[in-house]
Design an enzyme around this catalytic site. Structure first.
Site, PDB file in Angstrom:
ATOM      1  N   ASP A   9       0.878  -1.161   0.000  1.00 15.77           N
ATOM      2  CA  ASP A   9       0.000   0.000   0.000  1.00 15.77           C
ATOM      3  C   ASP A   9       0.924   1.221   0.000  1.00 15.77           C
ATOM      4  OD1 ASP A   9      -2.369   1.587   0.428  1.00 15.77           O
ATOM      5  OD2 ASP A   9      -1.695   1.782   2.516  1.00 15.77           O
ATOM      6  N   LEU A  10       0.417   2.375  -0.408  1.00  7.78           N
ATOM      7  CA  LEU A  10       1.295   3.561  -0.469  1.00  7.78           C
ATOM      8  C   LEU A  10       1.100   4.470   0.754  1.00  7.78           C
ATOM      9  CD1 LEU A  10       3.243   5.421  -2.088  1.00  7.78           C
ATOM     10  CD2 LEU A  10       1.204   6.454  -3.083  1.00  7.78           C
ATOM     11  N   ASP A  11      -0.124   5.030   0.868  1.00  9.71           N
ATOM     12  CA  ASP A  11      -0.388   6.018   1.917  1.00  9.71           C
ATOM     13  C   ASP A  11      -0.267   5.376   3.294  1.00  9.71           C
ATOM     14  OD1 ASP A  11      -1.115   8.225   0.205  1.00  9.71           O
ATOM     15  OD2 ASP A  11      -3.003   7.206  -0.200  1.00  9.71           O
ATOM     16  N   THR A  17       1.686   9.998   3.853  1.00  9.39           N
ATOM     17  CA  THR A  17       0.632  10.828   3.272  1.00  9.39           C
ATOM     18  C   THR A  17      -0.685  10.659   4.013  1.00  9.39           C
ATOM     19  OG1 THR A  17       0.691   9.062   1.645  1.00  9.39           O
ATOM     20  CG2 THR A  17       1.337  11.256   0.887  1.00  9.39           C
ATOM     21  N   LYS A  45      -9.058   5.086   6.118  1.00 12.52           N
ATOM     22  CA  LYS A  45      -7.782   4.616   5.582  1.00 12.52           C
ATOM     23  C   LYS A  45      -7.999   3.477   4.583  1.00 12.52           C
ATOM     24  CE  LYS A  45      -4.754   5.987   9.327  1.00 12.52           C
ATOM     25  NZ  LYS A  45      -3.923   5.516  10.440  1.00 12.52           N
ATOM     26  N   ARG A  49     -11.863   7.856  -2.331  1.00 17.65           N
ATOM     27  CA  ARG A  49     -12.203   9.250  -2.012  1.00 17.65           C
ATOM     28  C   ARG A  49     -13.703   9.444  -1.801  1.00 17.65           C
ATOM     29  NH1 ARG A  49     -10.177  13.016  -6.607  1.00 17.65           N
ATOM     30  NH2 ARG A  49      -8.385  11.655  -6.276  1.00 17.65           N
ATOM     31  N   SER A 114      -2.466   0.591  -4.460  1.00 13.50           N
ATOM     32  CA  SER A 114      -3.016   1.720  -3.702  1.00 13.50           C
ATOM     33  C   SER A 114      -4.393   2.119  -4.214  1.00 13.50           C
ATOM     34  CB  SER A 114      -2.078   2.927  -3.844  1.00 13.50           C
ATOM     35  OG  SER A 114      -2.683   4.102  -3.341  1.00 13.50           O
ATOM     36  N   ALA A 115      -5.269   2.533  -3.300  1.00 19.84           N
ATOM     37  CA  ALA A 115      -6.586   3.042  -3.686  1.00 19.84           C
ATOM     38  C   ALA A 115      -6.497   4.453  -4.246  1.00 19.84           C
ATOM     39  CB  ALA A 115      -7.500   3.045  -2.459  1.00 19.84           C
ATOM     40  N   LYS A 145     -10.918  -1.439  -1.719  1.00 19.23           N
ATOM     41  CA  LYS A 145     -10.620  -2.328  -0.601  1.00 19.23           C
ATOM     42  C   LYS A 145     -11.792  -2.234   0.381  1.00 19.23           C
ATOM     43  CE  LYS A 145      -5.733  -1.072  -1.059  1.00 19.23           C
ATOM     44  NZ  LYS A 145      -4.581  -0.344  -0.493  1.00 19.23           N
ATOM     45  N   GLU A 169       0.286  -3.311   4.682  1.00 17.51           N
ATOM     46  CA  GLU A 169      -0.888  -2.432   4.779  1.00 17.51           C
ATOM     47  C   GLU A 169      -0.971  -1.728   6.136  1.00 17.51           C
ATOM     48  OE1 GLU A 169      -3.550  -0.976   3.868  1.00 17.51           O
ATOM     49  OE2 GLU A 169      -3.848  -1.686   1.829  1.00 17.51           O
ATOM     50  N   ASP A 170      -1.463  -0.473   6.133  1.00 11.52           N
ATOM     51  CA  ASP A 170      -1.697   0.222   7.411  1.00 11.52           C
ATOM     52  C   ASP A 170      -3.194   0.355   7.712  1.00 11.52           C
ATOM     53  OD1 ASP A 170      -2.264   2.131   5.374  1.00 11.52           O
ATOM     54  OD2 ASP A 170      -1.977   3.750   6.818  1.00 11.52           O
TER      55      ASP A 170
HETATM   56  C1  BG6 Z   1      -5.902   5.507   0.103  1.00 15.65           C
HETATM   57  C2  BG6 Z   1      -5.928   6.321   1.376  1.00 15.65           C
HETATM   58  O1  BG6 Z   1      -4.610   5.047  -0.140  1.00 15.65           O
HETATM   59  O2  BG6 Z   1      -6.327   6.301  -0.997  1.00 15.65           O
HETATM   60  C3  BG6 Z   1      -7.297   6.931   1.590  1.00 15.65           C
HETATM   61  O3  BG6 Z   1      -5.614   5.478   2.479  1.00 15.65           O
HETATM   62  C4  BG6 Z   1      -7.683   7.753   0.349  1.00 15.65           C
HETATM   63  O4  BG6 Z   1      -7.249   7.772   2.736  1.00 15.65           O
HETATM   64  C5  BG6 Z   1      -7.636   6.841  -0.887  1.00 15.65           C
HETATM   65  O5  BG6 Z   1      -9.015   8.273   0.500  1.00 15.65           O
HETATM   66  C6  BG6 Z   1      -8.010   7.576  -2.154  1.00 15.65           C
HETATM   67  O6  BG6 Z   1      -7.018   8.543  -2.428  1.00 15.65           O
HETATM   68  P1  BG6 Z   1      -7.157   9.709  -3.485  1.00 15.65           P
HETATM   69  O7  BG6 Z   1      -5.769  10.300  -3.500  1.00 15.65           O
HETATM   70  O8  BG6 Z   1      -7.545   9.101  -4.774  1.00 15.65           O
HETATM   71  O9  BG6 Z   1      -8.192  10.656  -2.972  1.00 15.65           O
HETATM   72 MG    MG Z   2      -2.734   3.131   3.591  1.00 19.37          MG
END
Ligand code: BG6
Ligand code: MG
Length: 218
Positions: A9-11, A17, A45, A49, A114-115, A145, A169-170
Site C-alpha cells: 500500500d502507499l499512503d 501521506t 484509511k 475518495r 493503492s486506492a 478495498k 498495509e496500514d
Molecule cells: C488511500 C488512502 O490510499 O487512498 C485513503 O488510504 C484515500 O485515505 C484513498 O481516501 C483515495 O485517495 P485519493 O488520493 O484518490 O483521494
Molecule cells: Mg494506507
C-alpha cells in the site's frame, strides 16, 4: 523463502501521506461544520475518495446530491495535492529504502497496490516511481478495498500467484482485501487496530522478513 513478490500500500506504508489525507478531510469537515477526529479517520484509511466522503457525511447525517458531493471531494483533493506538491524523498518512511534494496538483492518482485488516484504523483515527488515492477492505483480498479481487486491485479501484472505475494498495509480495509485475495498480510502500525493482520510491525526499520515469516504457523 516461498514468497515471490511484495505488494505495498502507499499512503501510510511507503510515505506518511495518511496525515495529509487526515488534514485535508479535517479542513473540509470543519468547513461544513461536521465533527472529524482520528477515530473517524481510521475508517477512511485505504478507502476510496468518494466512499470516504460518504462516511464523513453519514456520521453528520448530511445528504447532498452527486454534484455537490463531487465538488466537496474535489476541494479535499485540491488541498491534498498541495501537500503532495511540497513533498520530497525526506518523507519516505524509515526503513523503506533499505527494505526495497533487500528485496532487490533477493530477487523478490515489488508492486504498489493503492486506492489513491494520486499514487503516481506521490511516488514521483518522493523519487520512488522507478523502484517498483508494477504500480496499480485507484485509476485502474473499480472495486475499493476490502475487495481484493487492486492486489489481484498487481499480482497478475507481476505474473505471480496471489498466494506467493505478501501485502504490507496500514489500513483495516486493506488487510481484509489482502486476505480476500488469499494473500498474507503484514500490518504497519498499531497491533490493536490491525489485529486481523498475520503479523504487525510498527516500522520497516530493522525488518528481517525471513525471521518474521518464520514465526508463522501454517
Ligand atoms: C488511500 C488512502 O490510499 O487512498 C485513503 O488510504 C484515500 O485515505 C484513498 O481516501 C483515495 O485517495 P485519493 O488520493 O484518490 O483521494
Ligand atoms: Mg494506507
Amino acid at each position: 523463502m516461498d514468497f515471490k513478490a511484495c505488494i505495498f500500500d502507499l499512503d501510510g506504508v511507503i510515505v506518511d501521506t495518511a496525515k495529509y489525507h487526515y488534514l485535508s478531510w479535517k479542513r473540509l469537515a470543519d468547513e461544513i461544520g461536521l465533527d472529524f477526529n482520528h477515530s473517524i479517520n481510521e475508517q477512511l484509511k485505504g478507502v476510496s475518495r468518494m466512499k470516504s466522503l460518504d462516511t464523513i457525511l453519514a456520521q453528520g447525517k448530511l445528504h447532498f446530491n452527486e454534484g455537490k458531493k463531487f465538488s466537496l471531494a474535489t476541494r479535499k483533493n485540491d488541498w491534498f495535492i498541495e501537500y503532495l506538491n511540497n513533498m520530497s524523498s525526506n518523507e519516505i518512511l524509515p526503513g523503506i529504502l533499505q527494505f526495497l534494496d533487500y528485496l532487490d538483492g533477493e530477487g523478490i518482485k515489488k508492486a504498489i497496490g493503492s486506492a489513491s488516484k494520486n499514487a503516481r504523483l506521490a511516488l514521483e515527488k518522493i523519487d520512488l516511481i522507478d523502484r517498483f515492477d508494477v504500480i496499480v492505483d485507484g485509476n485502474m480498479v473499480d472495486k475499493a478495498k476490502p475487495d481484493p481487486e487492486v492486489f489481484l491485479l498487481a499480482a497478475q501484472k507481476m505474473y505471480v500467484e496471489p498466494r506467493k505475494c505478501i501485502v504490507f498495509e496500514d489500513a483495516v480495509a486493506g488487510i481484509k482485501a489482502a486476505h480476500n485475495g488469499s494473500m498474507l498480510c503484514v500490518g504497519i502500525g498499531n497491533p490493536e487496530v490491525l489485529s486481523e493482520a498475520d503479523f504487525v510491525i510498527r516500522t520497516f526499520e530493522g525488518l528481517d522478513l525471513k525471521n518474521l515469516l518464520s514465526n508463522k504457523q501454517d
